[in-house]
Design a protein around this motif. Structure first.
Motif, PDB file in Angstrom:
ATOM      1  N   THR A 211       0.830  -0.911   0.008  1.00 45.85           N
ATOM      2  CA  THR A 211      -0.100   0.013   0.089  1.00 45.85           C
ATOM      3  C   THR A 211       0.363   1.289  -0.024  1.00 45.85           C
ATOM      4  OG1 THR A 211      -1.910  -1.253   1.066  1.00 45.85           O
ATOM      5  CG2 THR A 211      -1.514   1.329   0.993  1.00 45.85           C
ATOM      6  N   GLY A 212       0.362   2.139  -0.751  1.00 50.70           N
ATOM      7  CA  GLY A 212       1.239   3.399  -0.470  1.00 50.70           C
ATOM      8  C   GLY A 212       0.316   4.502   0.228  1.00 50.70           C
ATOM      9  N   TYR A 213       0.821   5.555   0.612  1.00 53.89           N
ATOM     10  CA  TYR A 213      -0.068   6.680   1.482  1.00 53.89           C
ATOM     11  C   TYR A 213       0.647   7.962   0.785  1.00 53.89           C
ATOM     12  CZ  TYR A 213      -0.808   2.341   4.461  1.00 53.89           C
ATOM     13  OH  TYR A 213      -0.928   1.331   4.312  1.00 53.89           O
ATOM     14  N   LEU A 214      -0.492   8.989   1.558  1.00 48.85           N
ATOM     15  CA  LEU A 214      -0.207   9.814   1.164  1.00 48.85           C
ATOM     16  C   LEU A 214      -0.507  11.218   2.803  1.00 48.85           C
ATOM     17  CD1 LEU A 214       0.682  12.721  -0.321  1.00 48.85           C
ATOM     18  CD2 LEU A 214      -1.546  13.100  -1.328  1.00 48.85           C
ATOM     19  N   GLN A 215       0.165  11.190   3.194  1.00 50.96           N
ATOM     20  CA  GLN A 215      -0.347  11.941   4.621  1.00 50.96           C
ATOM     21  C   GLN A 215      -0.324  12.855   4.215  1.00 50.96           C
ATOM     22  OE1 GLN A 215      -0.945  10.974   7.627  1.00 50.96           O
ATOM     23  NE2 GLN A 215      -1.857  12.564   8.340  1.00 50.96           N
ATOM     24  N   MET A 216      -1.549  14.245   4.785  1.00 53.63           N
ATOM     25  CA  MET A 216      -1.891  15.408   4.449  1.00 53.63           C
ATOM     26  C   MET A 216      -2.405  15.843   5.404  1.00 53.63           C
ATOM     27  SD  MET A 216      -4.070  15.007   0.908  1.00 53.63           S
ATOM     28  CE  MET A 216      -5.590  14.584   1.252  1.00 53.63           C
ATOM     29  N   ASN A 217      -1.244  17.142   5.865  1.00 57.42           N
ATOM     30  CA  ASN A 217      -1.633  18.044   7.413  1.00 57.42           C
ATOM     31  C   ASN A 217      -1.602  19.284   6.447  1.00 57.42           C
ATOM     32  OD1 ASN A 217      -0.600  15.286   8.709  1.00 57.42           O
ATOM     33  ND2 ASN A 217       1.397  16.166   8.837  1.00 57.42           N
ATOM     34  N   ASN A 218      -2.555  19.907   8.014  1.00 58.41           N
ATOM     35  CA  ASN A 218      -2.316  21.015   8.082  1.00 58.41           C
ATOM     36  C   ASN A 218      -3.092  21.346   6.294  1.00 58.41           C
ATOM     37  OD1 ASN A 218      -2.440  24.048   8.364  1.00 58.41           O
ATOM     38  ND2 ASN A 218      -0.092  24.136   7.772  1.00 58.41           N
ATOM     39  N   LEU A 219      -4.603  21.050   6.419  1.00 55.30           N
ATOM     40  CA  LEU A 219      -4.644  21.081   4.710  1.00 55.30           C
ATOM     41  C   LEU A 219      -5.614  22.240   4.444  1.00 55.30           C
ATOM     42  CD1 LEU A 219      -6.288  17.418   4.832  1.00 55.30           C
ATOM     43  CD2 LEU A 219      -5.086  18.888   2.503  1.00 55.30           C
ATOM     44  N   LYS A 220      -5.809  23.229   3.265  1.00 52.76           N
ATOM     45  CA  LYS A 220      -6.065  24.020   3.024  1.00 52.76           C
ATOM     46  C   LYS A 220      -7.131  24.183   2.400  1.00 52.76           C
ATOM     47  CE  LYS A 220      -1.041  26.195   3.255  1.00 52.76           C
ATOM     48  NZ  LYS A 220      -0.162  26.953   2.987  1.00 52.76           N
ATOM     49  N   PRO A 221      -7.940  25.193   1.943  1.00 49.99           N
ATOM     50  CA  PRO A 221      -9.246  24.909   0.991  1.00 49.99           C
ATOM     51  C   PRO A 221      -8.162  24.310  -0.452  1.00 49.99           C
ATOM     52  CG  PRO A 221      -9.617  26.227   2.847  1.00 49.99           C
ATOM     53  CD  PRO A 221      -7.812  25.914   2.861  1.00 49.99           C
ATOM     54  N   GLU A 222      -7.280  25.188  -0.651  1.00 47.81           N
ATOM     55  CA  GLU A 222      -7.128  25.523  -2.602  1.00 47.81           C
ATOM     56  C   GLU A 222      -6.358  23.837  -2.230  1.00 47.81           C
ATOM     57  OE1 GLU A 222      -5.741  26.575  -0.197  1.00 47.81           O
ATOM     58  OE2 GLU A 222      -3.799  28.107  -0.220  1.00 47.81           O
ATOM     59  N   ASP A 223      -6.205  22.710  -1.755  1.00 42.22           N
ATOM     60  CA  ASP A 223      -5.927  21.156  -1.795  1.00 42.22           C
ATOM     61  C   ASP A 223      -7.019  20.663  -2.249  1.00 42.22           C
ATOM     62  OD1 ASP A 223      -4.085  21.322   1.238  1.00 42.22           O
ATOM     63  OD2 ASP A 223      -3.258  21.139  -0.871  1.00 42.22           O
ATOM     64  N   THR A 224      -8.325  20.597  -2.190  1.00 41.54           N
ATOM     65  CA  THR A 224      -9.701  20.455  -2.577  1.00 41.54           C
ATOM     66  C   THR A 224      -9.593  20.018  -4.623  1.00 41.54           C
ATOM     67  OG1 THR A 224     -11.331  21.764  -0.852  1.00 41.54           O
ATOM     68  CG2 THR A 224     -12.710  19.978  -3.247  1.00 41.54           C
ATOM     69  N   ALA A 225      -9.441  18.539  -4.212  1.00 46.47           N
ATOM     70  CA  ALA A 225      -9.110  18.349  -6.210  1.00 46.47           C
ATOM     71  C   ALA A 225     -10.116  16.438  -6.141  1.00 46.47           C
ATOM     72  CB  ALA A 225      -7.767  18.125  -5.759  1.00 46.47           C
ATOM     73  N   VAL A 226      -9.511  16.060  -7.016  1.00 47.81           N
ATOM     74  CA  VAL A 226      -9.457  14.289  -7.006  1.00 47.81           C
ATOM     75  C   VAL A 226      -8.351  14.169  -7.282  1.00 47.81           C
ATOM     76  CG1 VAL A 226     -10.102  12.519  -8.261  1.00 47.81           C
ATOM     77  CG2 VAL A 226     -11.973  14.191  -7.893  1.00 47.81           C
TER      78      VAL A 226
ATOM     79  N   TRP B 263      -2.090   3.433 -12.879  1.00 47.68           N
ATOM     80  CA  TRP B 263      -3.773   4.583 -12.174  1.00 47.68           C
ATOM     81  C   TRP B 263      -4.338   4.043 -11.036  1.00 47.68           C
ATOM     82  CZ3 TRP B 263      -2.479   9.896 -12.259  1.00 47.68           C
ATOM     83  CH2 TRP B 263      -1.253  10.472 -13.446  1.00 47.68           C
ATOM     84  N   GLY B 264      -4.590   4.306 -10.199  1.00 52.59           N
ATOM     85  CA  GLY B 264      -5.437   3.931  -9.733  1.00 52.59           C
ATOM     86  C   GLY B 264      -6.548   4.779  -9.554  1.00 52.59           C
ATOM     87  N   GLN B 265      -7.955   5.121  -8.767  1.00 51.60           N
ATOM     88  CA  GLN B 265      -9.426   5.728  -9.354  1.00 51.60           C
ATOM     89  C   GLN B 265      -8.779   6.829  -8.817  1.00 51.60           C
ATOM     90  OE1 GLN B 265      -8.853   3.183  -7.159  1.00 51.60           O
ATOM     91  NE2 GLN B 265     -10.959   3.461  -6.477  1.00 51.60           N
ATOM     92  N   GLY B 266      -9.847   7.645  -8.714  1.00 54.11           N
ATOM     93  CA  GLY B 266      -9.318   8.711  -7.492  1.00 54.11           C
ATOM     94  C   GLY B 266     -10.263   9.041  -6.662  1.00 54.11           C
ATOM     95  N   THR B 267      -9.550   9.815  -5.780  1.00 57.49           N
ATOM     96  CA  THR B 267     -10.561   9.829  -4.461  1.00 57.49           C
ATOM     97  C   THR B 267     -10.405  11.471  -4.006  1.00 57.49           C
ATOM     98  OG1 THR B 267     -10.990   8.891  -2.051  1.00 57.49           O
ATOM     99  CG2 THR B 267      -8.905   9.376  -3.052  1.00 57.49           C
ATOM    100  N   GLN B 268     -11.827  11.701  -3.831  1.00 59.80           N
ATOM    101  CA  GLN B 268     -12.320  13.173  -3.165  1.00 59.80           C
ATOM    102  C   GLN B 268     -11.889  13.714  -2.273  1.00 59.80           C
ATOM    103  OE1 GLN B 268     -13.565  15.755  -5.893  1.00 59.80           O
ATOM    104  NE2 GLN B 268     -13.234  17.099  -4.506  1.00 59.80           N
ATOM    105  N   VAL B 269     -10.929  14.548  -1.981  1.00 53.75           N
ATOM    106  CA  VAL B 269     -10.419  15.351  -1.231  1.00 53.75           C
ATOM    107  C   VAL B 269     -11.818  17.092  -1.129  1.00 53.75           C
ATOM    108  CG1 VAL B 269      -8.554  16.699   0.166  1.00 53.75           C
ATOM    109  CG2 VAL B 269      -8.800  13.612  -0.652  1.00 53.75           C
ATOM    110  N   THR B 270     -11.841  16.821   0.101  1.00 59.17           N
ATOM    111  CA  THR B 270     -12.470  18.631   0.014  1.00 59.17           C
ATOM    112  C   THR B 270     -12.358  19.481   1.749  1.00 59.17           C
ATOM    113  OG1 THR B 270     -14.324  17.823  -1.458  1.00 59.17           O
ATOM    114  CG2 THR B 270     -14.352  19.427   0.161  1.00 59.17           C
ATOM    115  N   VAL B 271     -12.107  20.512   0.934  1.00 54.52           N
ATOM    116  CA  VAL B 271     -11.531  21.303   2.081  1.00 54.52           C
ATOM    117  C   VAL B 271     -11.953  22.615   3.133  1.00 54.52           C
ATOM    118  CG1 VAL B 271      -9.868  22.643   3.760  1.00 54.52           C
ATOM    119  CG2 VAL B 271      -9.170  20.488   2.275  1.00 54.52           C
ATOM    120  N   SER B 272     -12.776  22.739   3.623  1.00 56.62           N
ATOM    121  CA  SER B 272     -13.675  23.926   3.999  1.00 56.62           C
ATOM    122  C   SER B 272     -12.692  25.185   4.843  1.00 56.62           C
ATOM    123  CB  SER B 272     -15.215  22.594   4.752  1.00 56.62           C
ATOM    124  OG  SER B 272     -14.861  22.467   6.201  1.00 56.62           O
ATOM    125  N   SER B 273     -13.320  25.743   4.894  1.00 60.29           N
ATOM    126  CA  SER B 273     -12.551  27.059   5.118  1.00 60.29           C
ATOM    127  C   SER B 273     -13.557  27.262   6.769  1.00 60.29           C
ATOM    128  CB  SER B 273     -12.056  28.380   4.364  1.00 60.29           C
ATOM    129  OG  SER B 273     -13.882  29.160   4.490  1.00 60.29           O
TER     130      SER B 273
END
Length: 121
Positions: free
Chosen positions: A78-93, A111-121
């Motif tokens: 398994t591969g991972y992407l740890q995302m800390n201190n998220l910002k609204p501009e990180d919102t993306a698939v 290529w994996g299927q996309g996963t949605q990340v939504t960051v609210s302000s």
């Protein structure tokens, strides 16, 4: 090799999420690297991060440097992407793009299927 992405969702600004990209379909596989990309609405796909088993140090887009960390758990395949201190501009698939070696197919870019990340302000 089949990939299953997970871990996306909704987070508040300043929060954290961890994306996973799990591989299956082969008993023996070697992850050479994993790259992560993202695409926000109305924008082109952009590189986010890359972690290699050997060779160059992990690479990150300037916009995520110091906040995101890519890694591979070779035992869990398994591969991972740890995302800390998220910002609204990180919102993306977000999509994972590993290069995996198997005895039957050699080294292949997936290529994996996309996963949605939504960051609210």
């Amino acid at each position: 090799v089949q990939l299953q992405a997970s871990g996306g969702g909704l987070a508040q600004a300043g929060g954290s999420l961890r994306l996973s990209c799990a591989a299956s379909g082969s008993t023996f596989m070697v992850w050479n690297h994993i790259a992560w990309y993202r695409q926000a609405p109305g924008k082109q796909r952009e590189f986010v991060a890359k972690f290699s088993r050997v060779g160059p140090a992990p690479a990150y887009a300037d916009s995520v440097q110091g906040r995101f960390s890519a890694s591979i758990d070779y035992t869990e395949k398994t591969g991972y992407l740890q995302m800390n201190n998220l910002k609204p501009e990180d919102t993306a698939v977000y999509c994972c793009a590993p290069n995996i070696y198997t005895r039957t197919q050699g080294s292949v870019d997936y290529w994996g299927q996309g996963t949605q990340v939504t960051v609210s302000s």
